[in-house]
Motif scaffolding. Sequence first.
Motif, PDB file in Angstrom:
ATOM      1  N   UNK A  34       8.279   5.747  -1.972  1.00  0.00           N
ATOM      2  CA  UNK A  34       7.874   6.162  -0.626  1.00  0.00           C
ATOM      3  C   UNK A  34       7.256   4.985   0.119  1.00  0.00           C
ATOM      4  N   UNK A  35       8.005   4.261   0.928  1.00  0.00           N
ATOM      5  CA  UNK A  35       7.396   3.231   1.777  1.00  0.00           C
ATOM      6  C   UNK A  35       6.575   3.881   2.874  1.00  0.00           C
ATOM      7  N   UNK A  36       5.440   3.296   3.182  1.00  0.00           N
ATOM      8  CA  UNK A  36       4.574   3.751   4.279  1.00  0.00           C
ATOM      9  C   UNK A  36       4.001   2.515   4.950  1.00  0.00           C
ATOM     10  N   UNK A  37       4.000   2.498   6.275  1.00  0.00           N
ATOM     11  CA  UNK A  37       3.537   1.327   7.000  1.00  0.00           C
ATOM     12  C   UNK A  37       2.064   1.042   6.774  1.00  0.00           C
ATOM     13  N   UNK A  38       1.749  -0.219   6.605  1.00  0.00           N
ATOM     14  CA  UNK A  38       0.383  -0.668   6.314  1.00  0.00           C
ATOM     15  C   UNK A  38       0.047  -1.791   7.294  1.00  0.00           C
ATOM     16  N   UNK A  39      -0.608  -1.432   8.395  1.00  0.00           N
ATOM     17  CA  UNK A  39      -0.935  -2.421   9.409  1.00  0.00           C
ATOM     18  C   UNK A  39      -0.850  -1.800  10.790  1.00  0.00           C
TER      19      UNK A  39
END
Length: 540
Positions: free
Chosen positions: A78-83
């Motif tokens: 599960x990729x999730x945006x960090x930033x």
Amino acid sequence: MEIYDYIVVGAGSSGCVVASRLSEDPAVRVLLVEAGPDMNTFWVRTPAGGGKLFMDRRFNWAFDTEPVPTLGGRTVYWPRGKGLGGSSSINGMIYMRGQPGDFDHWAALGNPGWSWAEVLPYFVRSETNQRGANDYHGAQGPLHVSDAAITHPTADDFIAAAQQIGIRRSEDLNGPPHEGVAYRQYTIRNGRRHTSYNAFIEPVRHRGNLTVRTGVRVTRVALESGEATGIEVLERGERRMIAATREVILSGGALASPHLLMLSGIGDAAELRRHGIAATVESPGVGRNLQDHWFGSFAWRVTPGSSYNHRLRGLRKYLEGARYLLTRGGYLAIGAAPVTAYARSEPGRPEADLQLTVSPMTFKFDASGEPVVDDFPAIGGSMVLLTPDSRGHMALKSSDPLQAPAFHPNYLSDAGDIRRSIAGLRMMRRIAEAAPLASRIIHELVPGAPATTDEQLLAHLRTNGNSGWHQVGTCRMGVDERAVVDPRLRVHGVGRLRVVDASIMPRIVAGNTNAACIMIGEKGADMIRADAAPPRAVSI
């Protein structure tokens, strides 16, 4: 101690909207905190760079689920945006709001103010659409929505083939009749990804009453006498408190917001005590109602000229790079699969529950996580079940705020989801076998011609299917005892605390989730301003 009127936790698709709109009032002080970094890099701003961010842990939380029994024990990435910009900085930039019935259903569950007619003005307000303003689109909003930079004959043939099997041609998938086949629109501005941060925060970051802080990990919400009073943060190795005199707003998304509630003592009391967390507010629905889209993939070997794989390999990929740098156009300026069909898996369905897409290129990830375009002409496709009835949950693994929770998505646990997904796979094949698309296809690579029975197609879904990366629902909006927030997004049982992000959705939207998250941010900000409580006194 730092003191603000409003603290917004999470600079993603919803949080950037909330912080921007609240800070329009110069009389209030707004803090927007984000755990990740600034994301103003070449591959973030380049639309085709999404594949390079898929496993980049600088900008991606890169979660994994627990083994999923319904998938034979697979774990799912599960990729999730960090930033800054959150997942709007790593997604496929597809601008799709969902179906009107999605929002009418939310309202029918006891959530006044959330019907299609009532949320449409917020979609319109947020948008500047390349096609101009009408009853369904805006032309003066912060978020730029554009048509695909390049069309392709294979995409045109997909549209024609879908019409051959009875799917109507649409001119606008975000307007009536909200069902059909068409080219998509994207959150791309002048050839560059237009994230929620780019749209809502970057142009107003100079405001004296708006503070944006990156690299700040929020570890819990501080509670006192039944109200949220601020947040505890970990920054540069030091823990400290930041106070909020009016409200704390959680906009960390469907995975982070429930995690923060649990760490703060809001959740299932027995589960919290098991991890040594004092249960301040009994809220058994926190982390439950987890929903996501699951898709089945396709790939076909095609005739030369039916794919642009060759344009992104060898010397030609450098030429494409130069073209993009000089013109902000070409194949690096496009988002995910350019065409899609919205259709019903069964005649009796009340609305479209399938999303069928084709892209005139294919790639795989190598061992390092880098995307590698295939060295032969091929096109890819997917079948997404938009209205799953399967429900999962998430749970604490530890009281350590830096340890990710356990994610149990429970994909394909509902028999109806399996039946409708298999129907969708068969519909996708019917499109591929219809003129004029069929004349381009040499043979099916994935799932492959031998996969013909329901059992074989289900095996493909379980073995090769994947998440649509649209997790929602874990802080469900409602008025029953298992709802986490009320229809004004206030956390049940706690004053001065709201959740404003994808986690509040009672049911997942029948489309991509980014546009709906931006709408939730717009509507949530209006609710916060309308309900504005007098600031509480803070002792320094």
